[in-house]
Motif scaffolding. Structure first.
Motif, PDB file in Angstrom:
ATOM      1  N   ALA A   1     -55.161 105.331 -45.699  1.00 43.80           N
ATOM      2  CA  ALA A   1     -54.510 104.186 -45.043  1.00 43.80           C
ATOM      3  C   ALA A   1     -53.025 104.453 -44.803  1.00 43.80           C
ATOM      4  O   ALA A   1     -52.476 104.036 -43.777  1.00 43.80           O
ATOM      5  CB  ALA A   1     -54.697 102.925 -45.868  1.00 43.80           C
ATOM      6  N   ASN A   2     -52.364 105.155 -45.707  1.00 43.44           N
ATOM      7  CA  ASN A   2     -50.939 105.448 -45.530  1.00 43.44           C
ATOM      8  C   ASN A   2     -50.699 106.342 -44.311  1.00 43.44           C
ATOM      9  O   ASN A   2     -49.686 106.206 -43.631  1.00 43.44           O
ATOM     10  CB  ASN A   2     -50.359 106.102 -46.782  1.00 43.44           C
ATOM     11  N   ASP A   3     -51.634 107.240 -44.033  1.00 46.13           N
ATOM     12  CA  ASP A   3     -51.509 108.096 -42.849  1.00 46.13           C
ATOM     13  C   ASP A   3     -51.671 107.281 -41.563  1.00 46.13           C
ATOM     14  O   ASP A   3     -50.951 107.500 -40.586  1.00 46.13           O
ATOM     15  CB  ASP A   3     -52.539 109.225 -42.885  1.00 46.13           C
ATOM     16  N   ILE A   4     -52.602 106.346 -41.582  1.00 43.30           N
ATOM     17  CA  ILE A   4     -52.804 105.472 -40.414  1.00 43.30           C
ATOM     18  C   ILE A   4     -51.542 104.641 -40.188  1.00 43.30           C
ATOM     19  O   ILE A   4     -51.030 104.551 -39.067  1.00 43.30           O
ATOM     20  CB  ILE A   4     -54.024 104.551 -40.617  1.00 43.30           C
ATOM     21  N   ILE A   5     -51.030 104.058 -41.265  1.00 45.03           N
ATOM     22  CA  ILE A   5     -49.827 103.219 -41.174  1.00 45.03           C
ATOM     23  C   ILE A   5     -48.634 104.036 -40.708  1.00 45.03           C
ATOM     24  O   ILE A   5     -47.837 103.568 -39.881  1.00 45.03           O
ATOM     25  CB  ILE A   5     -49.562 102.516 -42.517  1.00 45.03           C
ATOM     26  N   GLU A   6     -48.505 105.253 -41.187  1.00 39.49           N
ATOM     27  CA  GLU A   6     -47.392 106.117 -40.766  1.00 39.49           C
ATOM     28  C   GLU A   6     -47.439 106.381 -39.261  1.00 39.49           C
ATOM     29  O   GLU A   6     -46.413 106.352 -38.578  1.00 39.49           O
ATOM     30  CB  GLU A   6     -47.437 107.436 -41.541  1.00 39.49           C
TER      31      GLU A   6
END
Length: 156
Positions: A141-146
């Motif tokens: 999820a952090n990669d998507i948000i980034e």
């Protein structure tokens, strides 16, 4: 010509079915994290995701979906132009029509699937010219948000 029936196709279908519950948990978890992030951004004028507290469908989602809202989020930016720029600035997120794919996919209907419609016709059909549909995949999820964060920064 129809679809070929084969043992391999049956095996792939079975494999997909066997792992569906695990994948859906991840789609839903990622979507909730991304929806909360989008809701916090001032560039985003609206977010639609049933598991966001305050969403008009929240109580129904809790009651009928057992706390899992799906992997699909819709949100709007200030204008069609900003939505197009956002879409063109994504790097990890695929620009595809798919939902429930392993990869996160985004769609801007006004410039793709519904591009033949005027803004007035889009609105009459219940589609904002700035609407973006995001189907969260299984990435972190952090990669998507980034990736979304970088695209929103490019829109400013």
């Amino acid at each position: 010509m129809g679809t070929q029936i084969s043992p391999f196709n049956a095996w792939l279908t079975n494999l997909g079915t066997e792992t569906l519950a695990v994948r859906m948990e991840r789609h839903c978890k990622n979507a909730l994290e991304v929806a909360k992030y989008l809701k916090s951004r001032k560039e985003v004028i609206s977010v639609k995701y049933p598991m966001l507290e305050g969403d008009e469908d929240y109580s129904k989602a809790v009651k009928y979906l057992g706390g899992n809202g799906s992997g699909v989020i819709s949100f709007e930016l200030e204008s069609r132009e900003k939505s197009v720029k956002f879409m063109n600035s994504l790097k990890l997120v695929s620009l595809l029509v798919h939902v429930a794919d392993l990869r996160t996919c985004a769609l801007h209907p006004a410039s793709s699937t519904h591009r033949q419609l005027s803004d007035a016709a889009l609105t009459a059909a219940g589609i904002s010219p700035s609407l973006i549909r995001l189907s969260c995949g299984l990435e972190n999820a952090n990669d998507i948000i980034e990736d979304i964060d970088g695209a929103l920064k490019a829109v400013k």
